[in-house]
Design a protein around this motif. Structure first.
Motif, mmCIF file in Angstrom:
data_model
loop_
_atom_site.group_PDB
_atom_site.id
_atom_site.type_symbol
_atom_site.label_atom_id
_atom_site.label_comp_id
_atom_site.label_asym_id
_atom_site.label_seq_id
_atom_site.Cartn_x
_atom_site.Cartn_y
_atom_site.Cartn_z
ATOM 1 N N PRO A 193 -15.502 -4.148 -14.991
ATOM 2 C CA PRO A 193 -15.448 -4.906 -16.240
ATOM 3 C C PRO A 193 -15.007 -3.975 -17.379
ATOM 4 O O PRO A 193 -15.513 -2.856 -17.511
ATOM 5 C CB PRO A 193 -16.899 -5.374 -16.437
ATOM 6 C CG PRO A 193 -17.497 -5.332 -15.072
ATOM 7 C CD PRO A 193 -16.844 -4.178 -14.377
ATOM 8 N N ARG A 194 -14.077 -4.431 -18.162
ATOM 9 C CA ARG A 194 -13.573 -3.613 -19.268
ATOM 10 C C ARG A 194 -13.841 -4.315 -20.595
ATOM 11 O O ARG A 194 -13.402 -5.440 -20.813
ATOM 12 C CB ARG A 194 -12.083 -3.354 -19.103
ATOM 13 C CG ARG A 194 -11.471 -2.496 -20.226
ATOM 14 C CD ARG A 194 -10.043 -2.129 -19.898
ATOM 15 N NE ARG A 194 -9.384 -1.429 -20.981
ATOM 16 C CZ ARG A 194 -8.143 -0.950 -20.933
ATOM 17 N NH1 ARG A 194 -7.430 -1.098 -19.815
ATOM 18 N NH2 ARG A 194 -7.605 -0.327 -21.963
ATOM 19 N N ASP A 235 -9.894 2.741 -23.723
ATOM 20 C CA ASP A 235 -8.740 2.435 -24.572
ATOM 21 C C ASP A 235 -8.091 3.682 -25.160
ATOM 22 O O ASP A 235 -7.147 3.574 -25.958
ATOM 23 C CB ASP A 235 -9.167 1.514 -25.721
ATOM 24 C CG ASP A 235 -9.694 0.179 -25.231
ATOM 25 O OD1 ASP A 235 -9.239 -0.283 -24.161
ATOM 26 O OD2 ASP A 235 -10.556 -0.409 -25.904
ATOM 27 N N ALA A 236 -8.549 4.871 -24.784
ATOM 28 C CA ALA A 236 -8.067 6.097 -25.426
ATOM 29 C C ALA A 236 -6.607 6.395 -25.104
ATOM 30 O O ALA A 236 -5.862 6.890 -25.963
ATOM 31 C CB ALA A 236 -8.947 7.273 -25.023
ATOM 32 N N PHE A 237 -6.197 6.143 -23.871
ATOM 33 C CA PHE A 237 -4.832 6.438 -23.432
ATOM 34 C C PHE A 237 -4.354 5.289 -22.549
ATOM 35 O O PHE A 237 -5.160 4.582 -21.950
ATOM 36 C CB PHE A 237 -4.774 7.741 -22.616
ATOM 37 C CG PHE A 237 -5.286 8.954 -23.330
ATOM 38 C CD1 PHE A 237 -4.446 9.713 -24.131
ATOM 39 C CD2 PHE A 237 -6.616 9.347 -23.180
ATOM 40 C CE1 PHE A 237 -4.920 10.848 -24.780
ATOM 41 C CE2 PHE A 237 -7.094 10.479 -23.822
ATOM 42 C CZ PHE A 237 -6.241 11.232 -24.632
ATOM 43 N N GLU A 238 -3.054 5.153 -22.455
ATOM 44 C CA GLU A 238 -2.490 4.227 -21.470
ATOM 45 C C GLU A 238 -2.285 5.014 -20.182
ATOM 46 O O GLU A 238 -1.448 5.916 -20.124
ATOM 47 C CB GLU A 238 -1.170 3.631 -21.952
ATOM 48 C CG GLU A 238 -0.593 2.629 -20.962
ATOM 49 C CD GLU A 238 0.566 1.825 -21.530
ATOM 50 O OE1 GLU A 238 0.954 0.841 -20.873
ATOM 51 O OE2 GLU A 238 1.058 2.173 -22.615
ATOM 52 N N LEU A 239 -3.050 4.682 -19.162
ATOM 53 C CA LEU A 239 -3.068 5.497 -17.947
ATOM 54 C C LEU A 239 -2.784 4.675 -16.697
ATOM 55 O O LEU A 239 -3.268 3.557 -16.549
ATOM 56 C CB LEU A 239 -4.436 6.171 -17.777
ATOM 57 C CG LEU A 239 -4.849 7.208 -18.832
ATOM 58 C CD1 LEU A 239 -6.295 7.642 -18.588
ATOM 59 C CD2 LEU A 239 -3.923 8.416 -18.802
ATOM 60 N N ASP A 240 -2.010 5.253 -15.813
ATOM 61 C CA ASP A 240 -1.896 4.851 -14.416
ATOM 62 C C ASP A 240 -1.539 6.133 -13.678
ATOM 63 O O ASP A 240 -0.418 6.322 -13.225
ATOM 64 C CB ASP A 240 -0.838 3.773 -14.225
ATOM 65 C CG ASP A 240 -0.896 3.154 -12.833
ATOM 66 O OD1 ASP A 240 -1.673 3.662 -11.993
ATOM 67 O OD2 ASP A 240 -0.164 2.176 -12.577
ATOM 68 N N ASN A 241 -2.529 7.028 -13.602
ATOM 69 C CA ASN A 241 -2.268 8.405 -13.195
ATOM 70 C C ASN A 241 -3.298 8.931 -12.209
ATOM 71 O O ASN A 241 -4.446 8.500 -12.204
ATOM 72 C CB ASN A 241 -2.259 9.331 -14.417
ATOM 73 C CG ASN A 241 -1.159 8.991 -15.401
ATOM 74 O OD1 ASN A 241 -1.318 8.110 -16.242
ATOM 75 N ND2 ASN A 241 -0.046 9.678 -15.296
ATOM 76 N N ASN A 242 -2.862 9.886 -11.408
ATOM 77 C CA ASN A 242 -3.734 10.612 -10.489
ATOM 78 C C ASN A 242 -4.267 11.871 -11.176
ATOM 79 O O ASN A 242 -3.556 12.507 -11.958
ATOM 80 C CB ASN A 242 -2.950 11.044 -9.246
ATOM 81 C CG ASN A 242 -2.447 9.881 -8.416
ATOM 82 O OD1 ASN A 242 -2.951 9.629 -7.327
ATOM 83 N ND2 ASN A 242 -1.438 9.180 -8.900
ATOM 84 N N ALA A 276 -5.734 2.315 -16.575
ATOM 85 C CA ALA A 276 -6.254 1.704 -17.802
ATOM 86 C C ALA A 276 -5.069 1.349 -18.690
ATOM 87 O O ALA A 276 -4.763 2.055 -19.662
ATOM 88 C CB ALA A 276 -7.210 2.653 -18.521
ATOM 89 N N PRO A 277 -4.359 0.269 -18.357
ATOM 90 C CA PRO A 277 -3.181 -0.093 -19.143
ATOM 91 C C PRO A 277 -3.562 -0.520 -20.551
ATOM 92 O O PRO A 277 -4.662 -1.031 -20.786
ATOM 93 C CB PRO A 277 -2.581 -1.259 -18.347
ATOM 94 C CG PRO A 277 -3.724 -1.815 -17.558
ATOM 95 C CD PRO A 277 -4.627 -0.662 -17.253
ATOM 96 N N ALA A 278 -2.656 -0.300 -21.479
ATOM 97 C CA ALA A 278 -2.923 -0.670 -22.870
ATOM 98 C C ALA A 278 -2.935 -2.184 -23.020
ATOM 99 O O ALA A 278 -2.207 -2.911 -22.337
ATOM 100 C CB ALA A 278 -1.847 -0.066 -23.771
ATOM 101 N N LEU A 283 -9.216 -2.339 -15.456
ATOM 102 C CA LEU A 283 -9.669 -0.954 -15.439
ATOM 103 C C LEU A 283 -10.018 -0.583 -14.006
ATOM 104 O O LEU A 283 -10.874 -1.227 -13.386
ATOM 105 C CB LEU A 283 -10.892 -0.758 -16.341
ATOM 106 C CG LEU A 283 -11.544 0.630 -16.251
ATOM 107 C CD1 LEU A 283 -10.586 1.707 -16.742
ATOM 108 C CD2 LEU A 283 -12.853 0.661 -17.030
ATOM 109 N N CYS A 284 -9.355 0.439 -13.473
ATOM 110 C CA CYS A 284 -9.656 0.942 -12.140
ATOM 111 C C CYS A 284 -9.958 2.431 -12.227
ATOM 112 O O CYS A 284 -9.275 3.165 -12.939
ATOM 113 C CB CYS A 284 -8.477 0.741 -11.193
ATOM 114 S SG CYS A 284 -7.969 -0.973 -10.983
#
Length: 327
Positions: A193-194, A235-242, A276-278, A283-284
């Motif tokens: 849940p985000r 919400d700090a960064f737009e992330l889809d990263n390892n 955590a896309p903008a 949220l994963c």
């Protein structure tokens, strides 16, 4: 976080999930319930506590719950979490070189230009041993040389999904049944849940930067590395990263709700993905054994990327735990 009344045989008004659907496996102990959807890629559909109060009750979801529509569509991407076999995340152009040949995974029905998450999440799993608080799921892949893009290695996978009090444990296991070595990776893909106040805490050492196709380009510093160590807003960064150098523990907290859930993992779940896309509710925070596109990593980067090969008959097993806490 949405709250709702819920009875084990009724729908959750917050999600429209009907948990007495006969295709689902419902595990429960005390006030905790876990809903498993074997036919939807061996997925977890919901994991929640029912908080009983003098005149009412409310539901606290530890993972983002599936909806009735998601179940009807057999859509693993809208489940609470699903298993990743026989690799994690993307493979560039759905192909890689292994054992002196090109492994081409295009056309297997994945639907993505860069093959995504393996194939076990898009197949039904078979129910094995079951108790009130645990269930075993089984999946076997037998390669079909006549099927375009089919994974050309034979293997057997399992999940043991169980409630230990209010904690969730998932043990993933695989055995290579191929006559030749098989490249391999595994993981689980949990959604949380985000809210505007969700905070993620994890100790990591570096981040794999990615290109426009979400494929890794290089390992290096990033503001999210320090932020995660101290508690990072979703919400700090737009992330889809390892992330590498993960200590195999991550906490997702909802401070305004005075609660959190901590994910712990055993080796070789040595890599963490944060999605955590903008401007999005998704949220994963994913435990995985390998980074994105590790099968195409060069020799110098393979060890850092979690590149792994199973020998004929070799087995691998490791567990994941989610432990809730309420103040």
């Amino acid at each position: 976080m949405r709250e709702a009344s819920l009875h084990p045989s009724a729908a959750d008004p917050a999600t429209d999930l009907q948990i007495d659907d006969p295709s689902l496996v419902v595990l429960s102990i005390g006030n905790t319930t876990l809903v498993v959807a074997p036919e939807v890629g061996g997925s977890i559909a919901a994991y929640f506590d029912v908080v009983r109060e003098p005149t009412s009750q409310r539901v606290l979801h530890w993972l983002r719950p599936a909806t009735r529509a998601a179940l009807a569509a057999r859509d693993p991407l809208r489940m609470a979490s699903f298993p990743l076999f026989p690799y994690c995340n993307r493979i560039r152009d759905a192909r890689f070189e292994f054992g002196g040949r090109t492994i081409d995974l295009g056309g297997d029905g994945n639907g993505y230009a860069h093959a995504l998450h393996g194939h076990a999440w898009r197949r039904p799993w078979r129910i094995g041993a079951r108790t009130a608080t645990s269930v075993e799921l089984h999946f076997e892949h037998v390669p079909n040389a006549d099927a375009p893009g089919d994974w050309p290695f034979h293997y057997r996978a399992s999940q043991r999904i169980e409630l230990l009090g209010d904690a969730l444990r998932v043990t993933l296991a695989v055995q290579s049944l191929s006559e030749s070595p098989m490249p391999f990776g595994m993981g689980h893909h949990p959604y949380y849940p985000r809210t505007s106040n969700t905070v993620i805490t994890a100790h990591v050492e570096a981040m794999w930067h990615a290109d426009a196709h979400v494929l890794p380009t290089h390992l290096g510093p990033h503001g999210a590395v320090d932020a995660l160590r101290h508690g990072m807003s979703a919400d700090a960064f737009e992330l889809d990263n390892n992330f590498s150098g993960w200590t195999r523990s991550a906490t997702i907290a909802w401070p305004d709700e005075r609660r959190s859930v901590t994910l712990t993992a055993a080796a070789p779940f040595d890599h963490l993905v944060v999605f955590a896309p903008a401007n999005d509710v998704q949220l994963c925070v994913e435990p995985v054994t390998n980074t994105t596109d590790c099968f195409n990593a060069n020799d110098g980067a393979r060890q850092r990327a979690g590149y792994r090969v199973l020998q004929p008959g070799e087995t691998l097993s490791a567990e994941l735990n989610w432990t809730p806490q309420r103040d």
